[in-house]
Design an enzyme around this catalytic site. Structure first.
Site, PDB file in Angstrom:
ATOM      1  N   ASP A 232     129.311  33.318  94.014  1.00 37.42           N
ATOM      2  CA  ASP A 232     129.697  32.178  93.197  1.00 37.42           C
ATOM      3  C   ASP A 232     128.901  32.118  91.891  1.00 37.42           C
ATOM      4  O   ASP A 232     127.693  32.360  91.876  1.00 37.42           O
ATOM      5  CB  ASP A 232     129.452  30.911  94.025  1.00 37.42           C
ATOM      6  CG  ASP A 232     129.897  29.638  93.342  1.00 37.42           C
ATOM      7  OD1 ASP A 232     131.095  29.530  93.045  1.00 37.42           O
ATOM      8  OD2 ASP A 232     129.054  28.747  93.130  1.00 37.42           O
ATOM      9  N   GLU A 296     132.239  36.064  90.996  1.00 35.92           N
ATOM     10  CA  GLU A 296     132.980  35.096  90.195  1.00 35.92           C
ATOM     11  C   GLU A 296     132.397  35.080  88.785  1.00 35.92           C
ATOM     12  O   GLU A 296     131.283  34.610  88.566  1.00 35.92           O
ATOM     13  CB  GLU A 296     132.885  33.694  90.802  1.00 35.92           C
ATOM     14  CG  GLU A 296     133.722  32.677  90.026  1.00 35.92           C
ATOM     15  CD  GLU A 296     133.391  31.243  90.352  1.00 35.92           C
ATOM     16  OE1 GLU A 296     134.302  30.407  90.260  1.00 35.92           O
ATOM     17  OE2 GLU A 296     132.225  30.946  90.687  1.00 35.92           O
TER      18      GLU A 296
END
Length: 564
Positions: A232, A296
């Site tokens: 993330d 990401e």
């Protein structure tokens, strides 16, 4: 290495296709074969299936639906965060990186999910949230009181000064969730950095001991059987140590608008790439390159490409950020071209059109493009990513003001999966679900679409089945016919297939001399007006915003392409 050739032939009668040719690397360093051939299926666990009637999806609910997931043909299941958390940011504020939130289940449940997925030939990914923890993590409490190694596990900075006795933040950095990126702590008498919510303090990756702690998090789950991670918000891992004010972008001077700042000190720092390289080297050394990370990264193409490493790659979000509802076929071809041309030698592409942070494809692009977008990412060369429910054409749910849970507006795309037309769409037997379902669950659901011979689900499955039989291309050609039609060819051992999409809001007629003489329809979007096996003679007539996959013998199509 990717080599680009461009041809554009124009006659007085019509514009012939512009041909973009990509030569893709056939050997991809240490990238596992299963990553290159798989489809990654993202599950948002709280919204997938509730096994105990409390209104929240859980791990047991996922286990119960493994036969359905297997039936899709996907190869990797990716779970959004299931860690222990106060749930102030839907699980992205983690209080224990090595345990499971009780509402989801237990570590034993996770182990069972991994084992049963592996038995069915599927890998399992989890979310890894390396940028920050919850402010309720024991590390943060220890850091506030300057106890032990955790003293410097977070980014602490002295106030810039004081005004009327009140501390002034160190600089003008702003949070992704709004307001200052700094929060003053009365215990430590310093500010801590939070690139997201103030309840999500940023970890300090300039501290080697913290880096080792996060490696241990990866090891813990790898040793449990996890095959990889989606990492993330990696561009935020390290910040510039000078803590200077970020400059304003030209023509934008609002000090409260994060979009006005040029994030040269808070994103994509050289040290961020170094941290990821350490993770990469650990996977190579300790796990013999059998694990994989996907990152990401929302950034410009030149910055995204720098994140490619041997055991990790950045998500390709450009079909979300650069391809819009009103984009042309030429613009679609450019998005594909620019990305494939930029991939480093020996690396592998991937394609994303939706996730838990983005409006669903049917809402963002229009319901008439649901099939076409699914077919597109499944047939482009590389790893495809599908967000739960996209295979049945789910759209964003309507969330009333009194039902809103997410402070930054991501509830609509996170509504529960629609399994059937019974109570709560078959998601839960409880009286209330954590988020309301889309009111169209009575007609858009897995059971109804499974029973229909022509549905979003049937198109998805058939396309994925075709994908498994396709060869990895040594070259790949994206063609445009006029402004609104794009097409490309993929080969199996014995046959060739053309994917053709009409992005116009009007019908388009494409001569078969452009695509292939008398091809046969193999797959058609619901709105294409064709059925499997239809023969196309002189013209392919595509209704607005529809697509087909055409089948023809290899030799015929190769001959036509050589003569184009």
């Amino acid at each position: 290495m990717v080599i680009l050739e461009t041809e554009c032939q124009i006659s007085a009668a019509m514009m012939l296709p512009a041909v973009l040719v990509f030569l893709l690397a056939t050997s991809a360093l240490g990238i596992p074969d299963w990553w290159k051939t798989s489809v990654l299926y993202q599950i948002y666990p709280r919204s997938y299936s509730d096994s105990d009637g409390d209104g929240n999806g859980d791990i047991r609910g996922i286990i119960n639906h493994l036969p359905y997931i297997k039936s899709l043909g996907v190869g990797v299941v990716w779970l959004s965060p299931i860690y222990s958390s106060p749930w102030q940011d839907m699980g992205y504020d983690i209080s224990n990186f090595k345990d499971v939130h009780p509402k989801y289940g237990t570590l034993d449940d996770v182990k069972e999910l991994i084992d049963k997925s592996h038995q069915q030939g599927m890998k399992v990914f989890m979310d890894f949230v390396p940028n920050h923890s919850s402010d309720q993590h024991p590390w943060f409490n220890a850091s506030r009181y300057s106890v032990g190694d955790a003293k410097d596990y977070y980014v602490w900075v002295n106030p810039k000064g004081y005004l009327g006795g009140k501390p002034i933040p160190p600089n003008n950095w702003l949070s992704n969730f709004g307001g200052s990126a700094w929060e003053y702590d009365e215990v430590r008498k310093q500010y801590y950095l939070h690139e997201f919510g103030p309840y999500q303090p940023d970890l300090n990756y300039r501290n080697p001991k913290l880096v080792e702690q996060m490696k241990d998090v990866l090891r813990f789950w790898f040793n449990l059987g996890i095959d990889g991670f989606r990492c993330d918000t990696v561009p935020h891992l390290v910040e510039d140590s000078s803590f200077k004010d970020e400059p304003f972008l030209p023509g934008c001077t609002d000090p409260n608008n994060r979009g006005c700042l040029d994030h040269i000190y808070t994103e994509n720092q050289p040290e961020t790439y170094d941290v990821l390289k350490q993770f990469d080297e650990m996977i190579q050394k300790e796990y013999n390159s059998t694990r994989y990370l996907v990152l990401e990264v929302y950034a410009s193409l030149d910055k995204v490409i720098k994140y490619y490493q041997q055991q990790s790659s950045p998500f390709n979000f450009f079909l979300i950020t650069d391809f819009k509802r009103d984009s042309t076929a030429v613009e679609l071809a450019k998005v594909v071209h620019d990305y494939l041309q930029s991939i480093p030698s020996g690396m592998w592409p991937n394609w994303v059109v939706g996730n838990h942070d983005q409006s669903r494809v049917g809402t963002r692009m229009g319901e008439d493009l649901i099939d076409s977008m699914n077919m597109l990412i499944l047939l482009l060369p590389g790893t495809a990513v599908t967000f739960q429910g996209e295979e049945i054409g789910m759209t964003d749910a309507y969330i009333r003001k009194d039902q809103v849970l997410d402070s930054v507006g991501r509830d609509p795309q996170r509504s529960p999966v629609q399994w059937d037309s019974t109570k709560n769409g078959g998601f839960s037997t409880g009286d209330k679900t954590w988020l309301p379902l889309n009111s169209n669950y009575w007609r858009v659901n897995v059971k109804a679409e499974t029973a229909k011979p022509k549905s979003h689900l049937s198109v998805y499955k058939k396309t994925l089945e075709l994908r498994r039989n396709l060869k990895n291309p040594t070259d790949f050609k994206v063609n445009t016919y006029g402004k609104w039609v794009a097409y490309f060819k993929r080969d199996s051992e014995t046959e060739s297939y053309f994917y053709v999409i009409n992005l116009n809001d009007r019908e388009e007629m494409i001569p078969t001399s452009v695509i292939g003489a008398s091809p046969t329809v193999y797959i058609a979007s619901e709105n294409a007006g064709y059925s499997e096996g239809n023969k196309i003679s002189e013209y392919l007539v595509l209704p607005p915003r529809s697509s087909v996959v055409l089948l023809a013998p290899n030799k015929m199509l190769n001959k036509l392409l050589r003569s184009a």
